[in-house]
Motif scaffolding. Structure first.
Motif, PDB file in Angstrom:
ATOM      1  N   HIS A   6      10.713  28.998 -37.684  1.00 27.59           N
ATOM      2  CA  HIS A   6      12.117  28.596 -37.636  1.00 27.59           C
ATOM      3  C   HIS A   6      13.011  29.584 -38.392  1.00 27.59           C
ATOM      4  O   HIS A   6      14.138  29.850 -37.991  1.00 27.59           O
ATOM      5  CB  HIS A   6      12.260  27.192 -38.222  1.00 27.59           C
ATOM      6  N   ALA A   7      12.490  30.135 -39.494  1.00 24.28           N
ATOM      7  CA  ALA A   7      13.271  31.041 -40.337  1.00 24.28           C
ATOM      8  C   ALA A   7      13.224  32.487 -39.845  1.00 24.28           C
ATOM      9  O   ALA A   7      13.844  33.353 -40.439  1.00 24.28           O
ATOM     10  CB  ALA A   7      12.780  30.960 -41.777  1.00 24.28           C
ATOM     11  N   GLY A   8      12.473  32.760 -38.812  1.00 24.39           N
ATOM     12  CA  GLY A   8      12.463  34.097 -38.242  1.00 24.39           C
ATOM     13  C   GLY A   8      11.356  35.018 -38.723  1.00 24.39           C
ATOM     14  O   GLY A   8      11.341  36.201 -38.383  1.00 24.39           O
ATOM     15  N   GLY A   9      10.433  34.497 -39.523  1.00 21.94           N
ATOM     16  CA  GLY A   9       9.296  35.301 -39.969  1.00 21.94           C
ATOM     17  C   GLY A   9       9.668  36.361 -40.998  1.00 21.94           C
ATOM     18  O   GLY A   9      10.816  36.532 -41.374  1.00 21.94           O
ATOM     19  N   GLY A  10       8.642  37.071 -41.454  1.00 20.96           N
ATOM     20  CA  GLY A  10       8.817  38.188 -42.371  1.00 20.96           C
ATOM     21  C   GLY A  10       9.478  37.832 -43.687  1.00 20.96           C
ATOM     22  O   GLY A  10       9.397  36.712 -44.180  1.00 20.96           O
ATOM     23  N   ASN A  11      10.126  38.842 -44.274  1.00 17.57           N
ATOM     24  CA  ASN A  11      10.746  38.684 -45.583  1.00 17.57           C
ATOM     25  C   ASN A  11      11.853  37.632 -45.569  1.00 17.57           C
ATOM     26  O   ASN A  11      12.060  36.921 -46.541  1.00 17.57           O
ATOM     27  CB  ASN A  11      11.285  40.029 -46.083  1.00 17.57           C
ATOM     28  N   LYS A  12      12.556  37.525 -44.450  1.00 24.11           N
ATOM     29  CA  LYS A  12      13.612  36.521 -44.320  1.00 24.11           C
ATOM     30  C   LYS A  12      13.023  35.115 -44.485  1.00 24.11           C
ATOM     31  O   LYS A  12      13.584  34.270 -45.186  1.00 24.11           O
ATOM     32  CB  LYS A  12      14.296  36.655 -42.965  1.00 24.11           C
ATOM     33  N   ALA A  13      11.878  34.860 -43.852  1.00 26.77           N
ATOM     34  CA  ALA A  13      11.229  33.551 -43.958  1.00 26.77           C
ATOM     35  C   ALA A  13      10.734  33.308 -45.380  1.00 26.77           C
ATOM     36  O   ALA A  13      10.842  32.198 -45.899  1.00 26.77           O
ATOM     37  CB  ALA A  13      10.081  33.445 -42.967  1.00 26.77           C
ATOM     38  N   LYS A  14      10.193  34.338 -46.016  1.00 23.62           N
ATOM     39  CA  LYS A  14       9.719  34.219 -47.401  1.00 23.62           C
ATOM     40  C   LYS A  14      10.860  33.809 -48.318  1.00 23.62           C
ATOM     41  O   LYS A  14      10.748  32.858 -49.093  1.00 23.62           O
ATOM     42  CB  LYS A  14       9.118  35.529 -47.875  1.00 23.62           C
ATOM     43  N   MET A  15      11.964  34.530 -48.232  1.00 19.85           N
ATOM     44  CA  MET A  15      13.106  34.221 -49.089  1.00 19.85           C
ATOM     45  C   MET A  15      13.654  32.830 -48.801  1.00 19.85           C
ATOM     46  O   MET A  15      13.981  32.068 -49.721  1.00 19.85           O
ATOM     47  CB  MET A  15      14.192  35.287 -48.918  1.00 19.85           C
ATOM     48  N   SER A  16      13.733  32.476 -47.541  1.00 17.97           N
ATOM     49  CA  SER A  16      14.234  31.169 -47.150  1.00 17.97           C
ATOM     50  C   SER A  16      13.306  30.058 -47.641  1.00 17.97           C
ATOM     51  O   SER A  16      13.766  29.028 -48.137  1.00 17.97           O
ATOM     52  CB  SER A  16      14.397  31.109 -45.637  1.00 17.97           C
ATOM     53  N   PHE A  17      11.995  30.257 -47.519  1.00 12.88           N
ATOM     54  CA  PHE A  17      11.030  29.256 -47.974  1.00 12.88           C
ATOM     55  C   PHE A  17      11.146  29.062 -49.483  1.00 12.88           C
ATOM     56  O   PHE A  17      11.130  27.935 -49.982  1.00 12.88           O
ATOM     57  CB  PHE A  17       9.609  29.660 -47.584  1.00 12.88           C
ATOM     58  N   GLU A  18      11.257  30.171 -50.211  1.00 10.02           N
ATOM     59  CA  GLU A  18      11.381  30.060 -51.663  1.00 10.02           C
ATOM     60  C   GLU A  18      12.653  29.318 -52.052  1.00 10.02           C
ATOM     61  O   GLU A  18      12.634  28.445 -52.909  1.00 10.02           O
ATOM     62  CB  GLU A  18      11.331  31.448 -52.309  1.00 10.02           C
ATOM     63  N   GLU A  19      13.785  29.657 -51.417  1.00  2.86           N
ATOM     64  CA  GLU A  19      15.070  29.055 -51.762  1.00  2.86           C
ATOM     65  C   GLU A  19      15.216  27.620 -51.247  1.00  2.86           C
ATOM     66  O   GLU A  19      15.690  26.746 -51.971  1.00  2.86           O
ATOM     67  CB  GLU A  19      16.215  29.901 -51.210  1.00  2.86           C
ATOM     68  N   ASP A  20      14.828  27.394 -49.998  1.00  3.48           N
ATOM     69  CA  ASP A  20      15.084  26.105 -49.355  1.00  3.48           C
ATOM     70  C   ASP A  20      13.996  25.060 -49.583  1.00  3.48           C
ATOM     71  O   ASP A  20      14.238  23.864 -49.366  1.00  3.48           O
ATOM     72  CB  ASP A  20      15.270  26.289 -47.845  1.00  3.48           C
ATOM     73  N   VAL A  21      12.820  25.503 -49.985  1.00  2.85           N
ATOM     74  CA  VAL A  21      11.719  24.554 -50.159  1.00  2.85           C
ATOM     75  C   VAL A  21      11.177  24.591 -51.591  1.00  2.85           C
ATOM     76  O   VAL A  21      11.250  23.604 -52.321  1.00  2.85           O
ATOM     77  CB  VAL A  21      10.585  24.822 -49.134  1.00  2.85           C
ATOM     78  N   LEU A  22      10.639  25.727 -52.007  1.00  2.00           N
ATOM     79  CA  LEU A  22       9.982  25.788 -53.315  1.00  2.00           C
ATOM     80  C   LEU A  22      10.945  25.575 -54.484  1.00  2.00           C
ATOM     81  O   LEU A  22      10.623  24.860 -55.432  1.00  2.00           O
ATOM     82  CB  LEU A  22       9.246  27.125 -53.478  1.00  2.00           C
TER      83      LEU A  22
END
Length: 117
Positions: A86-102
């Motif tokens: 959903h977040a588009g994979g790669g570094n964008k998904a990593k940053m989004s997962f950290e900010e929006d979830v973790l």
């Protein structure tokens, strides 16, 4: 995606050995255990099972409840893999997962109290 120190469980089982290993990893300064299970009922029940009398928490003296957190996925996302897509994979998904979830993870006690209320 690049999120460090991650362990993925298969299904909703959370054996004591997995939490024991996570507790050992969490002993580093600032360490904590963040559970992020599927957003469906089975995933949320897996987290809730931690409170039962036969739970992995009651079997492990290594787990400090002050270091145990629960991360909740956005409503439209079923599991962490779907989040990455959903977040588009790669570094964008990593940053989004950290900010929006973790970064929005709450303590296990707060999560559990909110769930039963």
């Amino acid at each position: 995606v690049g999120v460090k120190n991650v362990v993925a469980s298969m299904g909703t089982a959370l054996p004591p050995e997995q939490l024991q290993m996570a507790a050992e990893m969490g002993k580093v300064p600032g360490g904590r255990i963040v559970l992020c299970m599927d957003s469906d009922e089975a995933g949320q029940n897996a987290v809730a099972r931690l409170s039962s009398s036969s739970s992995v928490l009651s079997k492990s003296s290594e787990i400090n409840l002050n270091e145990l957190y629960v991360a909740t996925l956005p409503n439209e996302i079923k599991d962490p893999s779907d989040f990455v897509d959903h977040a588009g994979g790669g570094n964008k998904a990593k940053m989004s997962f950290e900010e929006d979830v973790l970064d929005k993870a709450v303590s296990w006690n707060d999560w559990y109290i909110e769930r039963i209320l």
